[in-house]
Design a protein around this motif. Structure first.
Motif, PDB file in Angstrom:
ATOM      1  N   TYR A  41      -2.943   4.839   7.761  1.00 28.69           N
ATOM      2  CA  TYR A  41      -2.216   3.619   7.371  1.00 28.69           C
ATOM      3  C   TYR A  41      -3.094   2.386   7.628  1.00 28.69           C
ATOM      4  N   ASN A  42      -3.712   2.342   8.799  1.00 28.42           N
ATOM      5  CA  ASN A  42      -4.547   1.181   9.137  1.00 28.42           C
ATOM      6  C   ASN A  42      -5.736   1.062   8.183  1.00 28.42           C
ATOM      7  N   SER A  43      -6.310   2.183   7.785  1.00 23.68           N
ATOM      8  CA  SER A  43      -7.439   2.128   6.852  1.00 23.68           C
ATOM      9  C   SER A  43      -7.017   1.580   5.498  1.00 23.68           C
ATOM     10  N   MET A  44      -5.780   1.855   5.109  1.00 27.70           N
ATOM     11  CA  MET A  44      -5.263   1.342   3.837  1.00 27.70           C
ATOM     12  C   MET A  44      -5.069  -0.161   3.881  1.00 27.70           C
ATOM     13  N   LEU A  45      -4.784  -0.680   5.081  1.00 22.47           N
ATOM     14  CA  LEU A  45      -4.531  -2.114   5.223  1.00 22.47           C
ATOM     15  C   LEU A  45      -5.797  -2.918   5.485  1.00 22.47           C
ATOM     16  N   LYS A  47      -3.559   6.009  -1.525  1.00 19.43           N
ATOM     17  CA  LYS A  47      -4.080   7.204  -0.881  1.00 19.43           C
ATOM     18  C   LYS A  47      -3.142   8.366  -1.196  1.00 19.43           C
ATOM     19  N   VAL A  48      -3.713   9.571  -1.214  1.00 17.57           N
ATOM     20  CA  VAL A  48      -2.932  10.787  -1.441  1.00 17.57           C
ATOM     21  C   VAL A  48      -3.245  11.742  -0.298  1.00 17.57           C
ATOM     22  N   SER A  49      -2.217  12.390   0.219  1.00 21.01           N
ATOM     23  CA  SER A  49      -2.450  13.360   1.287  1.00 21.01           C
ATOM     24  C   SER A  49      -1.698  14.654   0.999  1.00 21.01           C
ATOM     25  N   LYS A  69       0.839  -1.196   0.000  1.00 17.50           N
ATOM     26  CA  LYS A  69       0.000   0.000   0.000  1.00 17.50           C
ATOM     27  C   LYS A  69       0.877   1.249   0.000  1.00 17.50           C
ATOM     28  N   VAL A  70       0.476   2.241  -0.774  1.00 20.79           N
ATOM     29  CA  VAL A  70       1.274   3.463  -0.925  1.00 20.79           C
ATOM     30  C   VAL A  70       0.437   4.690  -0.573  1.00 20.79           C
ATOM     31  N   LEU A  71       0.985   5.496   0.332  1.00 21.05           N
ATOM     32  CA  LEU A  71       0.463   6.837   0.586  1.00 21.05           C
ATOM     33  C   LEU A  71       1.449   7.815  -0.031  1.00 21.05           C
TER      34      LEU A  71
END
Length: 471
Positions: free
Chosen positions: A467-471, A206-208, A155-157
């Protein structure tokens, strides 16, 4: 959870601005927020300035080759540990032994190599992260290569620290320099050229951005620097988390680089720092209000407003003004001229000097930051930490962090203006000077400003949640 941060700079190793502050503080804060068993690592280039300061804690992990298009390039990997976080350094003197971190004709190729080297790092160390947190366009190639590799499930932010810098290159070098094929053209092409930031935004999970306000601003044409359509298409994965600062490093009570330590309870000692800054600037040592700027001299920092009314402010008030920073030649010349026209009232230090910046933050009464755009801004938070009251324009992170002072209720932690207008700024400066004359009000405001929590704690919790939401 295993997290790998990718960036081009990090404190305490090397810094040209706010990105280094973030990468120097956020990983350790995330580790504390997520739990000590969280494996947090960072990778940056091994620039000469880092090598020169490297101590015995630095160790060589491996040395080998990285393939970039038709090139086979040396890649060394070094590491050290700081505050429980492992820092890796990618070594290649051809690409990174330069007098400046950025601005070379081959920056695209340099950071394409860095992106390939990140994959090499994962293979060499066996550290396959659950989450990669990449930062700004220099790490965009790493995102692109990662999502094309066997590690595409990672997963990449991707965090945009400043949308103005996108990594744009001629489409003709897609294969020869970046090692990408025609099949990748759709991913990176925008407005007829390679746009590395666009590629990372497209591929990231995700992008922030670095403040809540900036996340909404860049969805407008005015603030998006041409990427309006790409960002609107990715709006469902876009979020804003306001940066914090390292409150241990920026601590007037314990800072070894200021002349006298102080806190909100010993504000009288701040005056010794003001006297020191007045001596440095060649000003008379008195109680005249002292306003400073610590900034890159770039147009989007609001300097056209300063140029328009600085002389008027100096003629109509007793304020003294000092600036620290380097940048556009035209702006440097303007401030040199102003110092000549107002000797003893204007001081200019055209340099990047972190230690001296602490003296500016600690010694001033007011901190001016009238940015046209400001993704987050750290200077207004650092100034607040030192009891120097911010005067800002309501944009980006400045809007999120500085709330206008209300002299009747005592609320607010600075002064602000909405319109990008020089005379609006001048009016707010004069209003601040009026409050400065009321010693009791100013002291209460200063204490309030120093009491705002700008630490990474709240932001780190938000990142862990993301991060947890991405996983």
């Amino acid at each position: 959870m295993k997290i790998l941060y990718i960036a081009s700079e990090a404190l305490p190793f090397i810094s040209t601005g706010g990105l280094a502050d973030v990468i120097g503080s956020l990983p350790a804060s995330v580790r504390r927020a997520a739990g000590e068993d969280t494996d947090v690592r960072v990778v940056i280039p091994f620039f000469p300035a880092i090598k020169q300061k490297a101590d015995d804690s630095f160790e060589l992990v491996s040395h080998g080759e990285v393939t970039l298009a038709w090139r086979h390039l040396y890649c060394g990997i070094w590491k050290t540990v700081r505050d429980g976080v492992t820092f890796y350094f990618i070594d290649n003197e051809y690409y990174f032994d330069r007098p400046f971190l950025y601005g070379a004709y081959d920056d695209g190729e340099r950071f394409a190599f860095f992106g390939r080297a990140v994959l090499h790092l994962i293979e060499e160390t066996g550290f396959v992260p659950d989450v990669v947190h990449a930062n700004d366009w220099q790490s965009a190639p790493a995102v692109i290569y990662l999502k094309k590799s066997e590690y595409s499930a990672v997963k990449v932010l991707f965090t945009i620290h400043n949308i103005e810098y996108q990594g744009k290159y001629d489409m003709a070098i897609l294969g020869d320099v970046f090692g990408l094929s025609d099949a990748d053209r759709q991913t990176v092409e925008y407005d007829g050229c390679i746009n590395l930031l666009k590629g990372a935004v497209t591929l990231a999970d995700k992008v922030s951005t670095v403040s809540e306000r900036y996340a909404s601003e860049i969805l407008t044409e005015y603030y998006s620097s041409g990427l309006y359509h790409v960002l609107r298409a990715s709006r469902d994965k876009l979020t804003g988390i306001t940066n914090g600062i390292d409150v241990a490093y920026y601590d007037p009570a314990n800072d070894p680089e200021i002349v006298k330590n102080y806190s909100a309870d010993t504000l009288g000692d701040k005056k010794e720092n003001k006297r020191e800054l007045q001596r440095i600037c060649g000003f008379e040592e008195n109680d005249a209000p002292l306003m400073v700027m610590v900034s890159r001299l770039a147009s989007h920092k609001g300097f056209d407003l300063v140029k328009r009314v600085l002389y008027d402010v100096l003629r109509e008030t007793d304020i003294t003004f000092a600036i620290l920073g380097t940048g556009e030649a035209e702006l440097e010349e303007f401030f040199r001229t102003a110092a000549s026209d107002f000797p003893g009232r204007v001081a200019v230090r055209l340099e990047y000097n972190k230690a001296l910046s602490k003296k500016f933050y600690a010694g001033a009464d007011m901190f001016l930051m009238p940015s046209k755009s400001e993704p987050c801004g750290l200077s207004q938070m650092i100034a607040s930490r030192y009891g120097t009251v911010p005067i800002v324009r309501e944009t980006g992170g400045l809007f999120d962090t500085i709330k206008p002072y209300n002299e009747f209720t005592g609320e607010g932690n600075g002064f602000s203006f909405t319109n990008y207008n020089a005379h609006d700024m001048m009016a707010v400066i004069k209003y601040a000077l009026g409050i400065y004359r009321d010693t009791e009000k100013w002291e209460k405001l200063t204490r309030r400003v120093m009491g705002v929590d700008f630490s990474w704690n709240a932001s780190a919790e938000k990142y862990v949640g993301l991060y947890n939401s991405m996983l």
